[in-house]
Design a protein around this motif. Sequence first.
Motif, mmCIF file in Angstrom:
data_model
loop_
_atom_site.group_PDB
_atom_site.id
_atom_site.type_symbol
_atom_site.label_atom_id
_atom_site.label_comp_id
_atom_site.label_asym_id
_atom_site.label_seq_id
_atom_site.Cartn_x
_atom_site.Cartn_y
_atom_site.Cartn_z
ATOM 1 N N ARG A 1 0.808 -1.233 0.000
ATOM 2 C CA ARG A 1 0.000 0.000 0.000
ATOM 3 C C ARG A 1 0.836 1.275 0.000
ATOM 4 N NH1 ARG A 1 -2.680 -2.563 4.388
ATOM 5 N NH2 ARG A 1 -4.224 -3.966 3.510
ATOM 6 N N THR A 2 1.964 1.262 0.711
ATOM 7 C CA THR A 2 2.686 2.519 0.934
ATOM 8 C C THR A 2 3.994 2.661 0.167
ATOM 9 O OG1 THR A 2 3.861 1.665 2.878
ATOM 10 C CG2 THR A 2 1.711 2.731 3.252
ATOM 11 N N SER A 3 4.567 1.557 -0.292
ATOM 12 C CA SER A 3 5.919 1.648 -0.865
ATOM 13 C C SER A 3 6.084 1.086 -2.266
ATOM 14 C CB SER A 3 6.911 0.935 0.063
ATOM 15 O OG SER A 3 6.890 1.515 1.341
ATOM 16 N N ALA A 4 5.218 0.202 -2.692
ATOM 17 C CA ALA A 4 5.431 -0.497 -3.966
ATOM 18 C C ALA A 4 5.484 0.448 -5.163
ATOM 19 C CB ALA A 4 4.354 -1.564 -4.169
ATOM 20 N N LEU A 5 4.540 1.375 -5.254
ATOM 21 C CA LEU A 5 4.549 2.305 -6.390
ATOM 22 C C LEU A 5 5.759 3.232 -6.332
ATOM 23 C CD1 LEU A 5 0.757 3.135 -6.664
ATOM 24 C CD2 LEU A 5 2.160 2.019 -8.422
ATOM 25 N N HIS A 6 6.118 3.674 -5.151
ATOM 26 C CA HIS A 6 7.292 4.528 -4.979
ATOM 27 C C HIS A 6 8.568 3.768 -5.391
ATOM 28 C CE1 HIS A 6 9.680 7.781 -3.327
ATOM 29 N NE2 HIS A 6 10.376 6.889 -2.647
ATOM 30 N N ALA A 7 8.662 2.510 -4.997
ATOM 31 C CA ALA A 7 9.827 1.700 -5.357
ATOM 32 C C ALA A 7 9.932 1.541 -6.873
ATOM 33 C CB ALA A 7 9.748 0.331 -4.672
ATOM 34 N N ARG A 8 8.803 1.367 -7.539
ATOM 35 C CA ARG A 8 8.815 1.259 -9.001
ATOM 36 C C ARG A 8 9.263 2.579 -9.629
ATOM 37 N NH1 ARG A 8 9.810 -1.969 -13.127
ATOM 38 N NH2 ARG A 8 11.380 -0.370 -13.100
ATOM 39 N N ALA A 9 8.745 3.694 -9.134
ATOM 40 C CA ALA A 9 9.101 5.012 -9.668
ATOM 41 C C ALA A 9 10.599 5.293 -9.505
ATOM 42 C CB ALA A 9 8.282 6.102 -8.983
ATOM 43 N N ASN A 10 11.182 4.770 -8.438
ATOM 44 C CA ASN A 10 12.614 4.955 -8.183
ATOM 45 C C ASN A 10 13.471 3.829 -8.752
ATOM 46 O OD1 ASN A 10 12.456 7.405 -6.834
ATOM 47 N ND2 ASN A 10 11.949 6.402 -4.903
ATOM 48 N N ASN A 11 12.844 2.883 -9.441
ATOM 49 C CA ASN A 11 13.550 1.733 -10.019
ATOM 50 C C ASN A 11 14.333 0.939 -8.975
ATOM 51 O OD1 ASN A 11 12.666 1.901 -12.706
ATOM 52 N ND2 ASN A 11 14.101 3.579 -13.076
ATOM 53 N N THR A 12 13.725 0.763 -7.805
ATOM 54 C CA THR A 12 14.340 -0.068 -6.776
ATOM 55 C C THR A 12 13.632 -1.406 -6.604
ATOM 56 O OG1 THR A 12 13.085 1.063 -5.048
ATOM 57 C CG2 THR A 12 15.310 1.891 -5.510
ATOM 58 N N LEU B 299 16.351 -10.896 -6.866
ATOM 59 C CA LEU B 299 15.788 -11.124 -5.539
ATOM 60 C C LEU B 299 14.275 -11.033 -5.617
ATOM 61 C CD1 LEU B 299 16.087 -11.415 -2.411
ATOM 62 C CD2 LEU B 299 16.155 -8.910 -2.327
ATOM 63 N N LEU B 300 13.604 -12.120 -5.248
ATOM 64 C CA LEU B 300 12.153 -12.077 -5.061
ATOM 65 C C LEU B 300 11.958 -11.435 -3.693
ATOM 66 C CD1 LEU B 300 9.318 -12.831 -6.083
ATOM 67 C CD2 LEU B 300 9.596 -15.010 -4.883
ATOM 68 N N ALA B 301 11.750 -10.120 -3.700
ATOM 69 C CA ALA B 301 11.742 -9.347 -2.463
ATOM 70 C C ALA B 301 10.485 -9.584 -1.631
ATOM 71 C CB ALA B 301 11.900 -7.859 -2.779
ATOM 72 N N ARG B 302 9.377 -9.851 -2.310
ATOM 73 C CA ARG B 302 8.116 -10.095 -1.612
ATOM 74 C C ARG B 302 7.241 -11.002 -2.462
ATOM 75 N NH1 ARG B 302 10.186 -5.497 -0.691
ATOM 76 N NH2 ARG B 302 10.261 -4.682 1.416
ATOM 77 N N LEU B 303 6.464 -11.841 -1.795
ATOM 78 C CA LEU B 303 5.477 -12.700 -2.449
ATOM 79 C C LEU B 303 4.354 -12.872 -1.441
ATOM 80 C CD1 LEU B 303 5.894 -15.650 -4.736
ATOM 81 C CD2 LEU B 303 4.690 -16.104 -2.615
ATOM 82 N N ALA B 304 3.140 -12.502 -1.834
ATOM 83 C CA ALA B 304 2.030 -12.540 -0.872
ATOM 84 C C ALA B 304 0.715 -12.848 -1.580
ATOM 85 C CB ALA B 304 1.927 -11.213 -0.134
#
Length: 163
Positions: A28-39, A85-90
């Motif tokens: 909810r809080t970080s995934a879109l930001h991480a994509r925008a920053n290419n992280t 790295l599969l950083a998250r899977l849910a």
Amino acid sequence: MFVCHPLSREHELESFSCGKEELDTWLRTSALHARANNTAATFVWCEEGSREVAAYYSFTSTTLAREELPKNLARGSMHTIPAVLLARLALDTRYQGQGLGPVLLVDSFERALAGNEIFAVRFFVVDALDDDAHTFYEKHGFRGIPGSMRLYRKMSDIAKTLA
């Protein structure tokens, strides 16, 4: 039937709950930001025709130190070995217990293999969140790195498995 998409602002995230608050909050809080920053790149499963997220996984790049791996795997490698790295899977609790976790994992394998044609990594790595996750990944062919919650599989082994 589920459809996999790259996460976008159009996806509905608020009702997602996998039972692990850390994973719910990150989506909810970080995934879109991480994509925008290419992280990190996040991919979501939605039921066909829906924008409500049923499951997700995220990738980022990492490296493994040659010393972390058994000698037969590290032989001839650079000091650091590139990996995805599969950083998250849910999986949302509404869909748990239906055998979809392994299907979601295979989906991530397929996407990583497609990317590997472009960015070339040797290993697929996960950092298990807890003992249950560690057991899940071991059950699906991952080997643990002693003294950590990190596990790995060779990309070539994953390709053979899916062939």
